[in-house]
Motif scaffolding. Structure first.
Motif, PDB file in Angstrom:
ATOM      1  N   LEU A   1       0.866  -1.182   0.000  1.00 32.18           N
ATOM      2  CA  LEU A   1       0.000   0.000   0.000  1.00 32.18           C
ATOM      3  C   LEU A   1       0.899   1.227   0.000  1.00 32.18           C
ATOM      4  O   LEU A   1       1.828   1.336   0.808  1.00 32.18           O
ATOM      5  CB  LEU A   1      -0.884  -0.010   1.253  1.00 32.18           C
ATOM      6  CG  LEU A   1      -1.743   1.231   1.492  1.00 32.18           C
ATOM      7  CD1 LEU A   1      -2.800   1.389   0.399  1.00 32.18           C
ATOM      8  CD2 LEU A   1      -2.428   1.136   2.866  1.00 32.18           C
ATOM      9  N   CYS A   2       0.625   2.140  -0.924  1.00 32.74           N
ATOM     10  CA  CYS A   2       1.464   3.327  -1.107  1.00 32.74           C
ATOM     11  C   CYS A   2       0.587   4.567  -0.922  1.00 32.74           C
ATOM     12  O   CYS A   2      -0.618   4.521  -1.213  1.00 32.74           O
ATOM     13  CB  CYS A   2       2.038   3.256  -2.523  1.00 32.74           C
ATOM     14  SG  CYS A   2       3.080   4.638  -2.997  1.00 32.74           S
ATOM     15  N   GLY A   3       1.182   5.679  -0.488  1.00 29.33           N
ATOM     16  CA  GLY A   3       0.429   6.926  -0.346  1.00 29.33           C
ATOM     17  C   GLY A   3      -0.261   7.317  -1.648  1.00 29.33           C
ATOM     18  O   GLY A   3      -1.341   7.919  -1.640  1.00 29.33           O
ATOM     19  N   THR A   4       0.359   6.952  -2.766  1.00 31.64           N
ATOM     20  CA  THR A   4      -0.213   7.270  -4.074  1.00 31.64           C
ATOM     21  C   THR A   4      -1.561   6.576  -4.294  1.00 31.64           C
ATOM     22  O   THR A   4      -2.433   7.109  -4.968  1.00 31.64           O
ATOM     23  CB  THR A   4       0.792   6.843  -5.177  1.00 31.64           C
ATOM     24  OG1 THR A   4       2.029   7.474  -4.897  1.00 31.64           O
ATOM     25  CG2 THR A   4       0.331   7.241  -6.556  1.00 31.64           C
ATOM     26  N   ASP A   5      -1.725   5.383  -3.711  1.00 35.15           N
ATOM     27  CA  ASP A   5      -3.018   4.696  -3.823  1.00 35.15           C
ATOM     28  C   ASP A   5      -4.114   5.533  -3.164  1.00 35.15           C
ATOM     29  O   ASP A   5      -5.223   5.651  -3.683  1.00 35.15           O
ATOM     30  CB  ASP A   5      -2.967   3.323  -3.136  1.00 35.15           C
ATOM     31  CG  ASP A   5      -2.046   2.354  -3.857  1.00 35.15           C
ATOM     32  OD1 ASP A   5      -2.162   2.248  -5.097  1.00 35.15           O
ATOM     33  OD2 ASP A   5      -1.225   1.705  -3.198  1.00 35.15           O
TER      34      ASP A   5
ATOM     35  N   GLY B   1      -3.509  -0.161  -5.942  1.00 30.94           N
ATOM     36  CA  GLY B   1      -2.494  -1.204  -5.730  1.00 30.94           C
ATOM     37  C   GLY B   1      -1.485  -1.232  -6.851  1.00 30.94           C
ATOM     38  O   GLY B   1      -1.833  -1.567  -7.984  1.00 30.94           O
ATOM     39  N   HIS B   2      -0.226  -0.866  -6.551  1.00 32.25           N
ATOM     40  CA  HIS B   2       0.798  -0.839  -7.599  1.00 32.25           C
ATOM     41  C   HIS B   2       2.171  -1.263  -7.055  1.00 32.25           C
ATOM     42  O   HIS B   2       3.194  -0.866  -7.579  1.00 32.25           O
ATOM     43  CB  HIS B   2       0.851   0.549  -8.256  1.00 32.25           C
ATOM     44  CG  HIS B   2       1.188   1.645  -7.282  1.00 32.25           C
ATOM     45  ND1 HIS B   2       0.244   2.274  -6.513  1.00 32.25           N
ATOM     46  CD2 HIS B   2       2.364   2.193  -6.940  1.00 32.25           C
ATOM     47  CE1 HIS B   2       0.827   3.155  -5.743  1.00 32.25           C
ATOM     48  NE2 HIS B   2       2.129   3.136  -5.970  1.00 32.25           N
ATOM     49  N   GLU B   3       2.169  -2.039  -5.989  1.00 33.22           N
ATOM     50  CA  GLU B   3       3.417  -2.685  -5.522  1.00 33.22           C
ATOM     51  C   GLU B   3       3.105  -4.175  -5.494  1.00 33.22           C
ATOM     52  O   GLU B   3       2.852  -4.763  -4.446  1.00 33.22           O
ATOM     53  CB  GLU B   3       3.789  -2.184  -4.126  1.00 33.22           C
ATOM     54  CG  GLU B   3       4.353  -0.780  -4.101  1.00 33.22           C
ATOM     55  CD  GLU B   3       4.906  -0.392  -2.733  1.00 33.22           C
ATOM     56  OE1 GLU B   3       4.516  -0.984  -1.709  1.00 33.22           O
ATOM     57  OE2 GLU B   3       5.746   0.530  -2.691  1.00 33.22           O
TER      58      GLU B   3
ATOM     59  N   MET C   1       8.964  -2.381  -5.430  1.00 31.85           N
ATOM     60  CA  MET C   1       8.401  -2.070  -6.748  1.00 31.85           C
ATOM     61  C   MET C   1       8.010  -0.598  -6.914  1.00 31.85           C
ATOM     62  O   MET C   1       8.075  -0.060  -8.007  1.00 31.85           O
ATOM     63  CB  MET C   1       7.175  -2.957  -7.021  1.00 31.85           C
ATOM     64  CG  MET C   1       7.542  -4.379  -7.366  1.00 31.85           C
ATOM     65  SD  MET C   1       8.520  -4.489  -8.884  1.00 31.85           S
ATOM     66  CE  MET C   1      10.094  -5.028  -8.237  1.00 31.85           C
ATOM     67  N   CYS C   2       7.593   0.053  -5.813  1.00 29.64           N
ATOM     68  CA  CYS C   2       7.330   1.491  -5.954  1.00 29.64           C
ATOM     69  C   CYS C   2       8.259   2.284  -5.043  1.00 29.64           C
ATOM     70  O   CYS C   2       9.066   3.072  -5.510  1.00 29.64           O
ATOM     71  CB  CYS C   2       5.875   1.851  -5.677  1.00 29.64           C
ATOM     72  SG  CYS C   2       5.597   3.628  -5.884  1.00 29.64           S
ATOM     73  N   ALA C   3       8.179   2.051  -3.728  1.00 27.80           N
ATOM     74  CA  ALA C   3       9.004   2.840  -2.798  1.00 27.80           C
ATOM     75  C   ALA C   3      10.491   2.678  -3.120  1.00 27.80           C
ATOM     76  O   ALA C   3      11.221   3.661  -3.268  1.00 27.80           O
ATOM     77  CB  ALA C   3       8.713   2.425  -1.363  1.00 27.80           C
TER      78      ALA C   3
HETATM   79 ZN   LIG Z   1       3.658   4.142  -5.073  1.00 22.15          ZN
END
Ligand SMILES: [Zn+2]
Ligand SMILES: [Zn+2]
Length: 338
Positions: free
Chosen positions: A42-46, A64-66, A152-154
């Motif tokens: 879970l990313c802040g961007t979500d 969801g992108h990680e 994958m993202c961070a």
């Molecule tokens: Zn992200």
């Protein structure tokens, strides 16, 4: 042939809590792979996506992108030997392949990037997804899936930015904000050879920041220490979304220093020092496909370790609340329990 149903968690309207959402499996294009998802960070961007902060999402929106999972099906132009491969997918899932940026290999700057997120049509908080095969990255064998997810993202975001700006040993870097991105930035920066300072308003993070790779810690609430650090930094890397003491940022930089942003904070800068000291502000967004592959190797070689906690995907709303309240330490990875 009737389409296979996928279950995901979607915001049905802007700002809504996520609810279970069933949709038809998208048709697989020739150059795509389908992935059975096991983990998704879970990313802040979500959260900003759910709130339509960027104005690019359609509803129902599955964030969801990680993503980490196993390739379950391949398109007609993809080698069938990839079936069964464990892969990670970040924010970008496709690229046009034709614009000037794609042709240069800077696929993250693709003119169509806003439509090419891996959350289009539906993202990683679900049982399965499809992306172009070049955006499904094989994970190192010894990397745990939950670690792969965060990288994958961070991890990718931070590595690409720091790698781009690392030009000489001992370059003085300030990492502003010690959270999901910041705690990784300290580790990467130290391993690359920067002289690293952590800047945060949370003084209780001091010991942890020093253990993660910072040589110095500056409380952004301490005006005396901030004044002492005037003209100190070659580079300030802003990873926080809010609470940034903008009035100090320009004064901490050396002349011709750089302020680099990877989050999406609201900017509030005075132009006087910016101009008079020939400072620059630059954004750093994701990275190239080669950066992603290099990041995975670097992470293993230097034992970079994201601090994370795992929750079942069915608790996605609880996870979102936790992240919103800054109670995550530091990333949350959801484990598929469909
Ligand atoms: Zn992200
Ligand atoms: Zn393109």
């Amino acid at each position: 042939m009737s389409a296979v149903k996928i279950i995901g968690y979607a915001a049905m309207v802007e700002g809504a809590s996520l609810t279970p959402f069933t949709y038809d499996e998208p048709l697989l294009k020739a150059n795509e792979v389908r992935i059975a998802i096991t983990h998704c960070g879970l990313c802040g961007t979500d959260i900003q996506g759910i709130d339509n902060y960027y104005g690019i999402v359609d509803y129902p929106f599955v964030p969801g992108h990680e993503i980490v999972g196993t390739i379950s099906e391949v398109g007609t132009s993809v080698s069938p030997s990839r079936i069964g491969e464990r892969v990670g997918v970040g924010w970008q899932g496709r690229a046009c392949g034709k614009c000037e940026w794609c042709l240069k290999g800077d696929v993250h700057l693709c003119m169509d990037v806003a439509d090419n997120g891996s959350w289009t049509p539906y993202g990683g908080f679900s049982s399965s997804m499809a992306v172009e095969e070049g955006f499904a990255y094989p994970l190192p064998e010894r990397m745990d899936s939950e670690v792969g997810a965060v990288m994958m993202c961070a991890g990718f975001t931070v590595y690409s930015a720091l790698h781009k700006y690392y030009t000489a040993p001992g370059l003085r870097l300030g990492v502003v904000g010690i959270g999901g991105l910041g705690h990784l930035a300290l580790q990467f920066a130290r391993a690359m050879g920067f002289e690293v300072t952590a800047l945060s308003s949370s003084t209780h993070k001091r010991e942890e920041a020093l253990a993660l790779g910072a040589t110095h810690f500056i409380s952004t609430l301490d005006k005396v220490t901030l004044s002492d650090a005037a003209y100190y930094f070659d580079l300030l890397y802003i990873t926080a979304h809010g609470g940034i003491p903008w009035e100090w940022m320009v004064s901490l930089l050396k002349k011709r220093g750089k302020l680099v942003l990877s989050g999406f904070p609201d900017l509030n800068l005075d132009s006087v020092d910016l101009v008079a000291h020939e400072l620059s502000i630059e954004g750093s967004f994701l990275g190239t496909q080669q950066d992603m592959r290099d990041m995975l190797v670097f992470t293993q070689e230097h034992r970079i370790e994201p601090m994370l906690e795992m929750l079942p995907m069915s608790q996605v709303n609880h996870a979102i609340e936790k992240l919103k309240q800054n109670k995550a330490h530091y990333r949350i990875v959801l484990v598929n329990d469909f």
